[in-house]
Scaffold this active site. Structure first.
Site, short mmCIF file in Angstrom:
data_model
loop_
_atom_site.label_atom_id
_atom_site.label_comp_id
_atom_site.label_asym_id
_atom_site.label_seq_id
_atom_site.Cartn_x
_atom_site.Cartn_y
_atom_site.Cartn_z
N CYS A 72 35.27 -35.80 32.81
CA CYS A 72 35.86 -34.47 32.68
C CYS A 72 34.80 -33.38 32.91
CB CYS A 72 36.48 -34.35 31.29
SG CYS A 72 36.98 -32.70 30.81
N CYS B 121 34.54 -30.85 30.10
CA CYS B 121 33.91 -31.50 28.94
C CYS B 121 32.38 -31.46 29.08
CB CYS B 121 34.37 -32.94 28.79
SG CYS B 121 36.14 -33.11 28.47
#
Length: 141
Positions: free
Chosen positions: A66, A69
């Site tokens: 991600c 993230c």
């Protein structure tokens, strides 16, 4: 939980309820500071800490693939440093612990959650800066 002394490197067993406390190293007797970095946890450790912690627990649900993230990681780490002793910061890899993410309804990541006294008090998906995360924790105290 095992914490390593920053002075001598000795391993110290610290109960989950004392991760935010200042203690003493069992070997060198120097100060063992409160946890000041995000702690990567599995389901059992997550459950233990969220139930036993005497301070709020901020959780970052994330995944290695991600992009947002990865952008959030330094912000989460900064929040952990800034709030050391007042919060415990956990990271849950949703790829490794999908049942935990599913239990808390994590459908998009990064997803942040705040626990207090073993209960989910706040949750929000999306990229957030350390100041936003810190404010949410301080407002919950």
């Amino acid at each position: 939980m095992i914490r390593h002394c920053p002075h001598c490197g000795a391993a110290n067993r610290v109960p989950a309820k004392h991760l935010a406390d200042t203690g003493r190293c069992g070997a060198c007797k120097q100060e063992l500071p409160p946890l000041a970095e995000p702690l990567e946890v599995d389901t059992a450790t997550f459950n233990e800490i969220t139930k036993e912690a005497t301070v709020p627990v901020l959780v970052d649900f994330w995944a290695p693939w991600c992009g947002p993230c990865k952008m959030a990681a330094p912000e989460v780490a900064q929040a952990a440093r800034n709030l050391a002793g007042r919060v415990i910061v956990l990271k849950v890899n949703t790829e490794e612990h999908p049942m935990l993410a599913s239990y808390y309804g994590v459908r998009s990541i990064p997803n942040f959650a705040l626990f207090r006294d073993g209960l989910l008090r706040w949750q929000q998906p999306g990229l957030m800066g350390h100041r936003q995360l810190e404010q949410i924790v301080l407002e919950s105290a």
